[in-house]
Enzyme design. Structure first.
Site, short mmCIF file in Angstrom:
data_model
loop_
_atom_site.label_atom_id
_atom_site.label_comp_id
_atom_site.label_asym_id
_atom_site.label_seq_id
_atom_site.Cartn_x
_atom_site.Cartn_y
_atom_site.Cartn_z
N ALA A 78 0.84 -1.21 0.00
CA ALA A 78 0.00 0.00 0.00
C ALA A 78 0.88 1.26 0.00
O ALA A 78 2.07 1.19 0.32
CB ALA A 78 -0.90 0.00 1.22
N THR A 79 0.30 2.34 -0.38
CA THR A 79 1.00 3.63 -0.28
C THR A 79 0.06 4.67 0.30
O THR A 79 -1.17 4.55 0.20
CB THR A 79 1.49 4.15 -1.66
OG1 THR A 79 0.37 4.39 -2.47
CG2 THR A 79 2.45 3.20 -2.33
N ILE A 80 0.67 5.68 0.93
CA ILE A 80 -0.10 6.86 1.30
C ILE A 80 -0.17 7.71 0.03
O ILE A 80 0.82 7.90 -0.66
CB ILE A 80 0.54 7.63 2.48
CG1 ILE A 80 -0.21 8.93 2.79
CG2 ILE A 80 2.01 7.92 2.27
CD1 ILE A 80 0.23 9.62 4.09
N SER A 81 -1.35 8.19 -0.30
CA SER A 81 -1.54 8.98 -1.52
C SER A 81 -0.78 10.29 -1.44
O SER A 81 -0.42 10.76 -0.36
CB SER A 81 -3.02 9.28 -1.75
OG SER A 81 -3.75 8.08 -1.86
N SER A 110 -2.63 4.51 5.78
CA SER A 110 -1.83 5.18 6.82
C SER A 110 -2.68 5.85 7.89
O SER A 110 -2.20 6.11 8.99
CB SER A 110 -0.97 6.27 6.15
OG SER A 110 -1.82 7.30 5.67
N ASP A 136 -9.84 -0.71 6.66
CA ASP A 136 -8.86 -1.33 5.77
C ASP A 136 -8.95 -2.83 5.97
O ASP A 136 -9.34 -3.29 7.04
CB ASP A 136 -7.44 -0.83 6.09
CG ASP A 136 -6.55 -0.89 4.85
OD1 ASP A 136 -6.27 0.16 4.24
OD2 ASP A 136 -6.15 -2.03 4.48
N HIS A 137 -8.62 -3.59 4.91
CA HIS A 137 -8.76 -5.05 5.06
C HIS A 137 -7.45 -5.71 5.50
O HIS A 137 -7.43 -6.92 5.68
CB HIS A 137 -9.33 -5.68 3.79
CG HIS A 137 -8.45 -5.59 2.59
ND1 HIS A 137 -8.66 -6.32 1.45
CD2 HIS A 137 -7.34 -4.85 2.37
CE1 HIS A 137 -7.72 -6.03 0.57
NE2 HIS A 137 -6.92 -5.14 1.10
N GLY A 171 -13.92 -3.23 2.67
CA GLY A 171 -14.57 -1.95 2.41
C GLY A 171 -15.55 -1.97 1.27
O GLY A 171 -16.38 -1.05 1.15
N1 SAH Z 1 -6.02 6.72 1.88
C1 SAH Z 1 -4.90 5.84 2.13
C2 SAH Z 1 -4.65 5.00 0.89
C3 SAH Z 1 -3.98 3.71 1.21
S1 SAH Z 1 -3.68 2.71 -0.22
C4 SAH Z 1 -3.69 6.69 2.45
O1 SAH Z 1 -3.52 7.73 1.80
O2 SAH Z 1 -2.90 6.30 3.32
C5 SAH Z 1 -5.22 1.87 -0.44
C6 SAH Z 1 -5.62 1.03 0.73
O3 SAH Z 1 -6.78 0.29 0.37
C7 SAH Z 1 -4.58 0.02 1.18
O4 SAH Z 1 -4.26 0.30 2.52
C8 SAH Z 1 -5.29 -1.33 1.03
O5 SAH Z 1 -4.98 -2.25 2.07
C9 SAH Z 1 -6.76 -0.91 1.10
N2 SAH Z 1 -7.71 -1.86 0.48
C10 SAH Z 1 -7.61 -2.50 -0.71
N3 SAH Z 1 -8.70 -3.29 -0.90
C11 SAH Z 1 -9.49 -3.15 0.19
C12 SAH Z 1 -10.76 -3.70 0.58
N4 SAH Z 1 -11.43 -4.59 -0.18
N5 SAH Z 1 -11.29 -3.31 1.75
C13 SAH Z 1 -10.64 -2.41 2.57
N6 SAH Z 1 -9.45 -1.88 2.25
C14 SAH Z 1 -8.87 -2.23 1.08
#
Ligand code: SAH
Length: 259
Positions: A78-81, A110, A136-137, A171
């Site tokens: 994963a990344t923080i946007s 994050s 988050d999953h 989610g």
């Molecule tokens: N808004 C966050 C983005 C994180 S990246 C930020 O800026 O830090 C996208 C995230 O979506 C990841 O952490 C990943 O684990 C989560 N993700 C992917 N599929 C998912 C699902 N089905 N349910 C919940 N979270 C999910």
């Protein structure tokens, strides 16, 4: 989560180039400098969004290069946007992020944006209804978000009071226990506009969601392929209005990785 800055915007092309170059130009050496730079070039325009972002130090969420206007890895794929994408998400949702509002942040990663949303809906003097649920999953990322938010006094207080909650769940199903929501943000690209998320919207309410374009193999679909942010409004009368707004590149909303 964004993988390529250049794809955060759709045509016209000059806008892509402008946003791309400005994204790097906006990076700062402090949180304040970063947010002020985003505001100066109008990647964020709303004063309330600016204040809410000034109130959350990205160093607590993106330790490697906190004030760079680019996505950063946070582990588990994963990344923080990038900060300007967090700004865009807030701007699109701002009319529904009033003090006392209820918000669902899907793919909270994050926890940074969850904290910014909380600053917007739990302002001093707001009713006690204001709450943000981050989902988050990946359990390790849910724990990381809690730890990140505990690095600041206000973050600790928001979690202690229950105004912010992080939950491990899929989610794609939303979180019906906390519905209806004034605003739902999705931080990973969905295969489709999940109807259940629209059901969980308040009337009025707004959903901000990146969605994969369907690829049926036709020339038209390959030309228009990619991911787009969709903004879905549920009006006070319950009617639903969908709008495709700009092109992006997020990691997908998926099944959790098998352990
Ligand atoms: N808004 C966050 C983005 C994180 S990246 C930020 O800026 O830090 C996208 C995230 O979506 C990841 O952490 C990943 O684990 C989560 N993700 C992917 N599929 C998912 C699902 N089905 N349910 C919940 N979270 C999910």
């Amino acid at each position: 989560m964004i993988r390529r800055l250049s794809s955060n915007f759709s045509a016209p092309k000059w806008q892509t180039i402008r946003a791309f170059s400005m994204a790097w130009y906006c990076s700062g050496s402090t949180n304040t400098e970063l947010v002020e730079n985003l505001f100066k070039v109008e990647l964020i325009k709303n004063e309330r969004v600016k204040e809410a972002m000034l109130g959350v130090d990205r160093a607590h969420y993106a330790p490697s290069r906190p004030y760079s206007d680019s996505p950063q890895p946070i582990g588990h794929g994963a990344t923080i946007s990038a900060p300007h994408m967090h700004g865009h998400a807030c701007e699109y949702l701002i009319d529904h992020l009033h003090p006392g509002a209820r918000v669902l942040d899907i793919g909270s990663g994050s926890g940074y944006l969850t904290h910014v949303f909380a600053n917007l809906v739990t302002a001093p003097g707001a009713s006690d209804q204001g709450q943000v649920i981050g989902i988050d999953h990946i359990p390790e990322l849910v724990e990381l978000a809690r730890i990140n938010m505990n690095k600041s006094d206000d973050g600790r207080e928001l979690q202690k009071s229950g105004k912010v909650k992080f939950i491990t769940a899929d989610g794609r199903l939303g979180w019906k226990e906390g519905a209806p929501y004034d605003a739902i943000h999705v931080g990973a690209a969905a295969e489709k506009l999940h109807p259940v998320l629209i059901e969980q919207l308040q009337a009025p309410g707004r959903l901000f969601i990146p969605v994969e374009s369907t690829n049926d193999g036709s020339i038209m679909s390959s030309l228009s392929g990619g991911q787009y942010i969709w903004v879905v409004d549920k009006k006070a009368d319950g009617s639903v209005h969908k709008k495709k707004v700009f092109q992006v590149s997020y990691v997908p909303l998926t099944d959790p990785p098998r352990s």
